[in-house]
Design a protein around this motif. Structure first.
Motif, PDB file in Angstrom:
ATOM      1  N   THR A 221       1.278  -7.891   1.255  1.00 20.36           N
ATOM      2  CA  THR A 221       2.701  -8.175   1.071  1.00 20.36           C
ATOM      3  C   THR A 221       3.536  -7.065   1.700  1.00 20.36           C
ATOM      4  O   THR A 221       3.020  -5.986   2.033  1.00 20.36           O
ATOM      5  N   ILE A 222       4.828  -7.332   1.826  1.00 19.59           N
ATOM      6  CA  ILE A 222       5.757  -6.279   2.230  1.00 19.59           C
ATOM      7  C   ILE A 222       5.657  -5.173   1.172  1.00 19.59           C
ATOM      8  O   ILE A 222       5.600  -5.453  -0.021  1.00 19.59           O
ATOM      9  N   GLY A 223       5.584  -3.947   1.633  1.00 18.25           N
ATOM     10  CA  GLY A 223       5.412  -2.806   0.731  1.00 18.25           C
ATOM     11  C   GLY A 223       3.975  -2.309   0.642  1.00 18.25           C
ATOM     12  O   GLY A 223       3.725  -1.262   0.054  1.00 18.25           O
ATOM     13  N   THR A 224       3.030  -3.055   1.226  1.00 12.99           N
ATOM     14  CA  THR A 224       1.632  -2.611   1.222  1.00 12.99           C
ATOM     15  C   THR A 224       1.511  -1.278   1.955  1.00 12.99           C
ATOM     16  O   THR A 224       1.998  -1.140   3.079  1.00 12.99           O
ATOM     17  N   PRO A 225       0.866  -0.267   1.344  1.00 16.37           N
ATOM     18  CA  PRO A 225       0.687   1.016   2.022  1.00 16.37           C
ATOM     19  C   PRO A 225      -0.292   0.903   3.189  1.00 16.37           C
ATOM     20  O   PRO A 225      -1.278   0.174   3.114  1.00 16.37           O
ATOM     21  N   VAL A 226       0.019   1.635   4.259  1.00 15.75           N
ATOM     22  CA  VAL A 226      -0.826   1.687   5.453  1.00 15.75           C
ATOM     23  C   VAL A 226      -1.061   3.148   5.794  1.00 15.75           C
ATOM     24  O   VAL A 226      -0.111   3.887   6.053  1.00 15.75           O
ATOM     25  N   THR A 227      -2.306   3.567   5.775  1.00 20.30           N
ATOM     26  CA  THR A 227      -2.693   4.915   6.186  1.00 20.30           C
ATOM     27  C   THR A 227      -3.323   4.830   7.560  1.00 20.30           C
ATOM     28  O   THR A 227      -4.264   4.058   7.752  1.00 20.30           O
TER      29      THR A 227
ATOM     30  N   PRO B 196      -2.843  -7.920  -6.229  1.00 18.52           N
ATOM     31  CA  PRO B 196      -3.794  -6.822  -6.482  1.00 18.52           C
ATOM     32  C   PRO B 196      -3.361  -5.525  -5.791  1.00 18.52           C
ATOM     33  O   PRO B 196      -2.495  -5.534  -4.917  1.00 18.52           O
ATOM     34  N   ASN B 197      -3.978  -4.429  -6.198  1.00 19.81           N
ATOM     35  CA  ASN B 197      -3.684  -3.111  -5.635  1.00 19.81           C
ATOM     36  C   ASN B 197      -4.360  -2.985  -4.274  1.00 19.81           C
ATOM     37  O   ASN B 197      -5.475  -2.484  -4.171  1.00 19.81           O
ATOM     38  N   ARG B 198      -3.674  -3.466  -3.239  1.00 14.70           N
ATOM     39  CA  ARG B 198      -4.253  -3.468  -1.895  1.00 14.70           C
ATOM     40  C   ARG B 198      -3.578  -2.449  -1.003  1.00 14.70           C
ATOM     41  O   ARG B 198      -2.402  -2.145  -1.164  1.00 14.70           O
TER      42      ARG B 198
ATOM     43  N   GLY C  65      -0.455   8.913   9.918  1.00 15.14           N
ATOM     44  CA  GLY C  65       0.324   9.217   8.727  1.00 15.14           C
ATOM     45  C   GLY C  65       0.311   8.091   7.719  1.00 15.14           C
ATOM     46  O   GLY C  65      -0.506   7.175   7.796  1.00 15.14           O
ATOM     47  N   GLU C  66       1.247   8.185   6.771  1.00 17.06           N
ATOM     48  CA  GLU C  66       1.380   7.211   5.680  1.00 17.06           C
ATOM     49  C   GLU C  66       2.616   6.350   5.941  1.00 17.06           C
ATOM     50  O   GLU C  66       3.714   6.868   6.109  1.00 17.06           O
ATOM     51  N   PHE C  67       2.410   5.042   5.943  1.00 14.19           N
ATOM     52  CA  PHE C  67       3.484   4.092   6.219  1.00 14.19           C
ATOM     53  C   PHE C  67       3.386   2.942   5.230  1.00 14.19           C
ATOM     54  O   PHE C  67       2.478   2.890   4.408  1.00 14.19           O
TER      55      PHE C  67
END
Length: 112
Positions: free
Chosen positions: A103-109, A2-4, A41-43
């Motif tokens: 998952t790997i690649g999940t965006p973290v703000t 899913p879009n997480r 920031g965005e990671f």
């Protein structure tokens, strides 16, 4: 998958897991001290490691900013406080639950 995504709100010391912009779960976190603040920031999550040892508790999720991550802790009393060298600390049970849902690649703000 899913879009997480993950949002870490430093002002309320909470980490939120979202799916399609709906909060699925909120977790209390420990964050960086005044002199070693958690970066804003965005990671993205770039790696995941069970049982990293030392102060990192039962799980480590590395961020795209080198040397920073979301991890468990061997000191649960630190959650909710300004305690780390910039990483985001979670209760071990919480970090295991979170790690199983991203998952790997999940965006973290990370926001102030």
């Amino acid at each position: 998958m899913p879009n997480r995504r993950i949002i870490v709100d430093l002002s309320d010391r909470m980490l939120y897991l979202l799916e399609d912009n709906i909060v699925l779960r909120g977790y209390p976190v420990g964050i960086g001290r005044m002199v070693t603040q958690t970066p804003v920031g965005e990671f993205t999550i770039v790696n995941k490691h069970p049982n990293p040892g030392g102060p990192f508790g039962v799980f480590w999720m590395g961020l795209s900013k080198p040397h920073y991550g979301i991890h468990g802790t061997n000191d649960p009393s630190s959650i909710g406080h300004l305690v780390s060298h910039g990483c985001i600390r979670m209760y071990n049970t919480d970090v295991l639950q979170l790690a199983s849902q991203v998952t790997i690649g999940t965006p973290v703000t990370i926001r102030p």
